[in-house]
Structure formats: structure tokens, C-alpha cells
Design an enzyme around this catalytic site. Sequence first.
Site, PDB file in Angstrom:
ATOM      1  N   GLY A  84       0.828  -1.200   0.000  1.00  0.00           N
ATOM      2  CA  GLY A  84       0.000   0.000   0.000  1.00  0.00           C
ATOM      3  C   GLY A  84       0.857   1.243   0.000  1.00  0.00           C
ATOM      4  O   GLY A  84       2.096   1.177  -0.009  1.00  0.00           O
ATOM      5  N   GLU A  85       0.198   2.386   0.018  1.00  0.00           N
ATOM      6  CA  GLU A  85       0.891   3.662  -0.078  1.00  0.00           C
ATOM      7  C   GLU A  85       0.131   4.705   0.714  1.00  0.00           C
ATOM      8  O   GLU A  85      -1.095   4.769   0.667  1.00  0.00           O
ATOM      9  CB  GLU A  85       1.002   4.083  -1.548  1.00  0.00           C
ATOM     10  N   ARG A  90       5.736   4.312   0.699  1.00  0.00           N
ATOM     11  CA  ARG A  90       5.199   3.000   0.327  1.00  0.00           C
ATOM     12  C   ARG A  90       5.525   1.933   1.364  1.00  0.00           C
ATOM     13  O   ARG A  90       6.549   2.006   2.038  1.00  0.00           O
ATOM     14  CB  ARG A  90       5.757   2.589  -1.030  1.00  0.00           C
ATOM     15  N   VAL A  91       4.628   0.953   1.465  1.00  0.00           N
ATOM     16  CA  VAL A  91       4.817  -0.163   2.379  1.00  0.00           C
ATOM     17  C   VAL A  91       4.934  -1.448   1.564  1.00  0.00           C
ATOM     18  O   VAL A  91       4.089  -1.728   0.712  1.00  0.00           O
ATOM     19  CB  VAL A  91       3.645  -0.281   3.374  1.00  0.00           C
ATOM     20  N   LYS A 106       8.209  -0.060   5.650  1.00  0.00           N
ATOM     21  CA  LYS A 106       7.663   1.237   5.243  1.00  0.00           C
ATOM     22  C   LYS A 106       8.821   2.152   4.855  1.00  0.00           C
ATOM     23  O   LYS A 106       9.719   2.406   5.646  1.00  0.00           O
ATOM     24  CB  LYS A 106       6.838   1.831   6.384  1.00  0.00           C
ATOM     25  N   ASP A 204      -3.996   9.886  15.791  1.00  0.00           N
ATOM     26  CA  ASP A 204      -4.290   9.520  14.401  1.00  0.00           C
ATOM     27  C   ASP A 204      -5.046   8.205  14.330  1.00  0.00           C
ATOM     28  O   ASP A 204      -4.757   7.356  13.486  1.00  0.00           O
ATOM     29  CB  ASP A 204      -2.987   9.441  13.598  1.00  0.00           C
TER      30      ASP A 204
END
Length: 382
Positions: A84-85, A90-91, A106, A204
Amino acid sequence: MGWIPCSGNSNTKKKTKKPTKKMEVQENMVDPMKPAPGKLKRNSSTNSKDASKTGNPDHIAAQTFTFRELATATRNFRTECLLGEGGFGRVYKGRLESNDQVVAIKQLDRNGLQGNREFLVEVLMLSLLHHPNLVSLIGYCADGDQRLLVYEYMPLGSLEDHLHDVSPGKKHLDWNTRMKIAAGAAKGLEYLHDKANPPVIYRDLKCSNILLDEGYHPKLSDFGLAKLGPVGDNTHVSTRVMGTYGYCAPEYAMTGQLTLKSDVYSFGVVLLEIITGRKAIDNSKAAGEQNLVAWARPLFKERRKFSQMADPMLQGQYPSRGLYQALAVAAMCVQEQANMRPVIADVVTALTYLASQRYDPNSESPQSSRHLPATPRAKRGQ
């Protein structure tokens, strides 16, 4: 993993979408090189193999990696390894050559909006804080201008992946699993608020930051925005407003005064998402339904409409009283007045009980539903 101001899009983007944007550089960010006076102390229940070896409870246990090691682990950051991003970068899924461990890596976008300060805070927080409902940081890389973080791999992705825009053929979360995830996420937040010394404000909390291990075991991730909470006679921490639109507590968004109750509000939004299947902000819906909390508030006042709030994907397979109780907890958490919200420990008590009441869709009523605990009461002063 993306961070944006409380005035923009809410969701972390997948690899097919552009990454979310961070709002602005934080001020008064925790500096890992200057832990005093609000130094994080490892709780007595905290476990760390490295700490036990050194005998130093303040020892940072994260390993250091070279960029070459992590490039090898991800087969030179191949596209097929991309998970994912987000705002950080990016991961990737990787496998460490040294011990054959599968990890998530990451990589900080060197041209991105998030900097070394958030990278250092993430390393500090996850090196000193350990709990079954917090993602584990294995190590990091600060090789030249490369900044990477190495985490335990969470095979089921994020809660967002299972609630919103679920791909065809993918299993939808049943009621029991939803309550299990809600209770586990609340326990992770309780650890930050009540066990960490000084307390940590997560700041978060959102569905994309709740990752799922085997068996849908939830863990909070992404601690780059975390702040040490108020200590002594202080009631709040003043800071620039940062977070994700739709999850920010109204008083924090307006004043920049951050408290533990700011996190409780964000948790209430997540709990509403879990119950309703709706996004915190969904611009594809009609004007009055785009903001989840604004849509839900009028419905909280009419118990007969509670069933309208249940995720249609549940297909009616949920305990009525369990639904009412879960919605009551969510309603308390998203109160506009911070001092009317419950402390997270009370939320944990209620949700742990709900998660223990296994709903059997083949029975007429959920098991032992006659003795639901009272709705968490608000406690003032936090």
C-alpha cells in the site's frame, strides 16, 4: 498511513491511488534525543528481550538495518511486494534474509511531506511501548538519506480493507468479529492513555491505522503523530492541529488543545464505522449523510431507528440489544463536549463485555444478553 489536515480527504490511499497529504510540520514534537522532562518510562508490564538482556529499562530495543538488507528483503522493492501507499511513502512485504522472518517495510518518500521528526517519533514510541494491541516495530534503517521502518507483518491488512470498498468475493465482517476488533483497538488505546507514563495521545486513530493479525486480532499502527499527554496540573497539550478529517475532535480542530478525550472522539468515529459500515467522510453520499457523525447524531435520539444504523452487510445478523449498547458507547464517545465523553477504560469495559457475548445467528437471541453493563459514564477533567 496517510496524514492530512482536518479539512481534507479522510482515507489512506491504496497502491492504485495517490497518497494522502500531511497538513503541516508539527511544532513541539517529541524529540527522541531529548526525552526529559516528559520522559517515557517503560511500564512494568512491558516486555522487551533486548531490555532484559541489558538490564536497562530505557534501552531502545529496535534493530538497525542497512538499506541493502531491506532492498534484498523486498527483492529491490518490486511492485509485486507493494502492500500500500500513504503519506509516509510506500509499504512493502519483505522477508529478512537473516532469520527468514516476513515483515512489512515502510519506506519514507524522500520527496514526500513527512520528515525525519515523525520518523524518529515512530521509532521512539514503538521501541518503548509494547502491548498485544500495538503493532511491533522490529527495526529501522537510517542509511544515508534513506529512512525505513520494519514492522511485524499483519496478514489481514487494515480494518479499512474489510469495512469499505470490500472487493467482490471477500468475506464481510460478522458481528462477533466487529466487536472483537473494537474491543482490541480500545485496549490498545487504553494502554497508551493509562499505562504509559506519561500518557500518550495517539492523535491519528482511524480504520486504516488499525491492522489485523491472524484471527482478526487488531493492533494500532502509525505513531508518527503521537504526543506525550499532559502531566501534573496541565489539562491539555497545545499543538498545531493535525490528524485526519472526519476523525478530529471538534475542540481540538478549533483550538489546537489536545487531550486524551480527543482520542476518545476518534475512537467513537471508528466504532461508528465498525457498526454502520459507513466511512467517516463519504462524498459520494447525499449532502446530509457525508459526515458520519453528523448523520448519526439525530438517529441516536430515536432508539427505534437504531436498526437503520446497522451495516446492511450484516444482513440483520446482529443482537438487537448488543447493537443498542454499541451505539450507546459510540454516541458517548462522539459527544461534542469533551468532558462528557467517557474515559477509554470505561469503553474497554463495555466493549470487552459485548465481545464476550457470542452472537449465534441461528438462535433467536444472543447468549446472555439480559445483563448488559451500564453505558460508560463521562468523567470530567480529562
